[in-house]
Structure formats: structure tokens, C-alpha cells
Enzyme design. Structure first.
Site, short mmCIF file in Angstrom:
data_model
loop_
_atom_site.label_atom_id
_atom_site.label_comp_id
_atom_site.label_asym_id
_atom_site.label_seq_id
_atom_site.Cartn_x
_atom_site.Cartn_y
_atom_site.Cartn_z
N GLN A 71 0.75 -1.17 -0.09
CA GLN A 71 0.09 0.10 0.16
C GLN A 71 0.92 1.24 0.12
O GLN A 71 2.28 1.16 0.16
CB GLN A 71 -1.25 0.10 1.31
CG GLN A 71 -1.99 -1.20 1.15
CD GLN A 71 -3.15 -1.01 2.30
OE1 GLN A 71 -3.07 -1.62 3.27
NE2 GLN A 71 -3.95 0.00 2.19
N ASP A 229 -2.42 -5.01 0.15
CA ASP A 229 -1.84 -6.25 0.89
C ASP A 229 -2.63 -6.54 2.11
O ASP A 229 -3.05 -7.81 2.24
CB ASP A 229 -0.33 -6.20 0.91
CG ASP A 229 0.24 -5.10 1.79
OD1 ASP A 229 -0.93 -4.25 2.19
OD2 ASP A 229 1.61 -4.78 2.11
#
Length: 470
Positions: A71, A229
Site C-alpha cells: 500500500q 496487501d
């Protein structure tokens, strides 16, 4: 048999899994490494994806693909879709002063939490855009679009036809600092506050909305929205309200699925969205498995040796405490902090005590994250321990006593890639709910007596850290 592929483009590597869409059975997999550093050319991710796909036997028989990814990473594109500069990753802390500036300009911590679910820290994309505006104004002026790592890879898989074909999902968008989980809309005013001007942003797809077709793979597989994720891992585990996942990877993450968004003005909990339409409040530490790596290196042992040493020392390491802020810290927000060992005495200056203090210090930081979730009204009933660090026998044995809960450890797997594959199967099916298969059904349960003394001695010294020079 319909096949789906899930991709995990993480900080350190790219993993690809190909699974049976109906059963989730693993058919094959592949992987490739990413370069080190906190500033990376996105082309390196694309090259790694090609290598991982080839290692997995290709995608010619695959019907759907979804990409999970690290991210917050800042991918900037010009009008022609070319990368303006190397991407700054989530763990690049140079934008810490920019975060403070934006917080002040945006009305303070609670105003940001109300607006986008999170108080800005150096990890979030908006702060990196402000850094770019201030440090590299010529580059900032060329930015026509801003994407995240998983957005950019999905775009490349689709052929990168134009900036208007960029897509993302709500989980990753919620980590930018300019998208609201509460409203489901971009805050373009906050983007402009960060970058200094507007820019094209990826279209946010619904949790199982089909994206464009991939130009990679003989069947031109449909592309899913993808996910950040942590949201992808939650989807792989099939987390439901009351479940908490503690992930020990490069970073440490404590996350939970909830039915309503959070807005923690203290900044300890970031209020993200998940990959199913719910919400994913989480607390993230910059330092997790790297604490074990560094300690093993310092003691001259391998991971098995570190685990044996830690388990040979008593709980609480006879008063030796490691504050594990080796690379600064995100939760709590201490980007310039250093780690520290406290309570040194002749009796506890042994390799075993240092090993035990390292494991306990890492787990205490994660336990603080669980407490922060509880303070936001998040239910904590069942705990899953995942990530590379979860494979340590010492971590598994010590975690229940430090975290204060039974610990469920699923069979090791590529949870982010598996979650992306589950999303791809969901997109392919068109059903209202994701497929029933998940990674949590075969978890091994670890139990232990709570050791409040360990938490107490950690709490007494966790603020006593040094500051690294900039």
C-alpha cells in the site's frame, strides 16, 4: 476447470499463485525478487511480475487475474503515462515533515481522521506528494496522474491504453489520504492540498466488479479490482467481525474487519476499507520480522538458533527490554526514533536474554496495536498470526502470553496472493459473496498463560528512545 491467478507485489518480491476457481486448490506458483530500498523504479515491479508469471508456468489457461500489492507507494505519471520519477514506498519516511504540515493545514488530526479515516503519517501517499511538491517542484508539475503500485501493475496488465483506464479498489484507495472510506469518494481538495494541483486518479471498482481485460494470457483474462496487501490477506483468511489478523512481515500489522468505519484522531488506528465492502481498521508498525533478522545477525545465529535461544530464557528476560524502533516507527508515529535496550544487568547480558527481549519487544509493539483497536470499539475475539515471522517457534510459543489471546496459525501460504486469487474467482463467478474457500480452516492453535509483567516493563520504557540524525 476454470483457473484464476492472484499476484502479490510486495515490498521485497512478487509472488503469483494459480488456483482452481471453484475449490481454491493450488495448481502452481512462481516468484521473483524486487530490488532493495525505499525508492524503486516501477518498471522493476513489472519485470519481476513477468519473471514470476513465467516461473508459475504462464497465464495462458487463466480466466481471471487480480493484483494485491504493497500500500501507499507513490507512482506518478505524466500526460503520456510515463513514470515521472521512481516510486516512493510506504516505508520511506522522508515525508514525515510534510505529514505534519498537511495535518496543520487540514485542520488537525481529528479533521483528517474524519475526512479520510486516518491521521497522516509518512507512509500515506498524500504526504509523499507534498514532499514531491516541495523537494522536486519540476517533477511535481509534470504529474498528470497518481497511482498506487497495484493500480499501476493492473494498468500495465490491461495494456496501459490511457490514464482514463487506470482502476483501483477501495482498500488501497483508503490508504492514500485523499479517499474517504466513509463516503466512498475521493477528496480531490486534499489531493490538491498535497500535490499543489489536481491530477487524474484511478476509478474505484466495487469489491467484485470486473475491470478491463488483460493483454497478458491467451484467454485475455478479466482483471479484478485488486487490493492492498492487508485487505487481500484478510480476504484470503475469510476474516469476519471479531477476527483480528496479526501479520509479522517487513512491517507488523494488526487488522480487523468491522461493519462500520473508524476515525481515530490519535493516529494509532488507521481507518481503511477492506476488499469486501466492509472496513479494515489497522495499526501498523514499521519494525517486525526485521527485528528478528537484526537480532539473529547480531548474535551470529540462524533463525532456528534465535528461536532456541529465546525459548531458553525466562518470560520477561529478567528485566531486559528491547524497544524495537530500529527504522523509526509508524505506530506510534516516531519516524526519527531509534531502538533501545533497557534494563541491562550482568545477569541478563546473555544471547538468550537478548533473543527473548527481541521477540517480546516485537510482540509488545503488536499488542499495543491490539489495544488501540479495542479502544476504537473493535471486537477482538479470535486472533490469527500470519507472515514470515509467524513461522518462528519462539514467536508462536511466546505470542499467546504477550498478546493475551489464543493464537491461530494457519498453514503457511502466500496470503496476499491467495486473497487476490479469491477475489479473481469472485469476479469470475459474479456471485454476491466470495467463494467459500479460505486459508483459515486448518489453523493450529497455540495457548499460553498471560504474562502482564512483560507488557508492564515494556510500557515503562517504550518512550525512552534515541533520535537518529536526518
Amino acid at each position: 476447470m476454470a483457473l484464476v491467478a492472484g499476484v502479490d507485489s510486495s515490498t521485497q518480491s512478487c509472488k503469483v499463485v494459480v488456483r482452481d476457481a471453484a475449490t481454491g486448490a493450488l495448481v502452481r506458483s512462481g516468484r521473483a525478487s524486487h530490488p532493495d530500498g525505499t525508492e524503486v523504479a516501477p518498471a522493476a515491479w513489472w519485470d519481476a511480475l513477468q519473471t514470476a508469471v513465467a516461473d508459475a508456468g504462464g497465464l495462458d489457461d487463466v480466466d481471471a487475474i487480480a493484483v494485491g500489492g504493497q500500500q501507499h507507494g507513490m507512482v506518478t505519471l505524466d500526460e503520456q503515462g510515463e513514470v515521472v520519477r521512481d516510486a516512493l514506498l510506504w516505508n520511506d519516511t522522508r515525508s514525515a515533515p510534510a505529514a505534519l504540515d498537511l495535518i496543520a493545514e487540514g485542520g488537525g488530526p481529528q479533521a483528517w481522521a474524519d475526512a479520510v479515516g486516518s491521521v497522516l503519517v509518512a507512509s500515506l501517499t498524500a504526504t509523499k506528494l507534498r514532499w514531491l511538491r516541495d523537494a522536486e517542484p519540476d517533477a511535481a508539475a509534470r504529474v498528470a496522474a497518481v497511482a498506487l503500485p497495484h493500480d499501476w501493475l493492473t494498468w500495465r496488465l490491461s495494456g496501459a491504453a490511457g490514464l482514463d483506464t487506470l482502476v483501483t479498489d477501495r482498500s488501497d484507495a483508503s490508504g492514500t489520504g485523499y479517499w474517504s472510506p466513509r463516503t466512498g469518494e475521493y477528496r480531490t481538495d486534499l489531493l490538491e492540498l498535497a500535490l499543489g494541483h489536481g491530477a487524474h486518479l484511478p476509478r474505484v471498482l466495487g469489491p467484485h466488479e470486473a475491470g478491463p481485460r488483460s493483454v497478458v494470457g491467451a484467454r485475455t483474462p478479466v482483471l479484478g479490482p485488486g487490493a492492498g496487501d492487508n485487505a487481500a490477506a484478510a480476504l484470503a483468511l475469510g476474516l469476519r467481525p471479531g477476527d483480528v489478523a496479526v501479520s509479522i512481515g517487513t512491517s507488523g500489522v494488526v487488522s480487523a474487519v468491522t461493519d462500520s468505519p473508524t476515525a481515530d484522531g490519535s493516529g494509532l488506528v488507521t481507518g481503511f476499507a477492506d476488499a469486501t465492502g466492509a472496513f479494515l481498521p489497522l495499526a501498523c508498525t514499521l519494525n517486525a520480522s526485521r527485528i528478528l533478522d537484526a537480532t539473529a545477525r547480531m548474535l551470529g545465529v540462524d533463525y532456528a538458533g534465535l528461536s532456541e535461544l529465546a525459548l531458553s530464557a525466562p518470560a520477561g528476560a529478567d528485566g531486559l527490554v528491547l524497544v524495537p524502533y530500529l527504522e523509526g516507527e509508524r505506530t506510534p508515529n516516531k519516524p526519527d526514533a531509534t531502538g533501545a535496550l533497557h534494563g541491562l544487568r550482568l545477569a541478563n547480558t546473555t544471547p538468550a536474554h537478548v533473543a527473548r527481549a527481541a521477540v517480546e519487544g516485537m510482540l509488545c509493539a503488536l499488542a499495543d496495536g491490539i489495544d488501540a483497536l479495542r479502544a476504537q470499539g473493535v471486537g477482538v475475539e479470535r486472533l490469527f498470526l500470519i507472515g514470515g515471522g509467524a513461522q518462528s517457534p519462539a514467536v508462536r510459543a511466546i505470542a499467546p502470553s504477550v498478546l493475551g489471546l489464543d493464537v491461530h496459525v494457519p498453514t503457511p501460504g502466500e496470503y496476499v496472493a491467495d486473497g487476490a486469487a479469491r477475489q479473481a474467482a469472485w469476479v469470475l463467478s459474479g456471485d454476491d459473496a466470495p467463494p467459500s474457500w479460505s486459508a483459515a480452516g486448518d489453523a493450529e492453535v497455540y495457548r499460553g498463560d498471560s504474562q502482564p509483567r512483560v507488557r508492564e516493563q515494556y510500557a515503562a520504557v517504550r518512550e525512552l528512545t534515541g533520535t537518529r540524525p536526518r
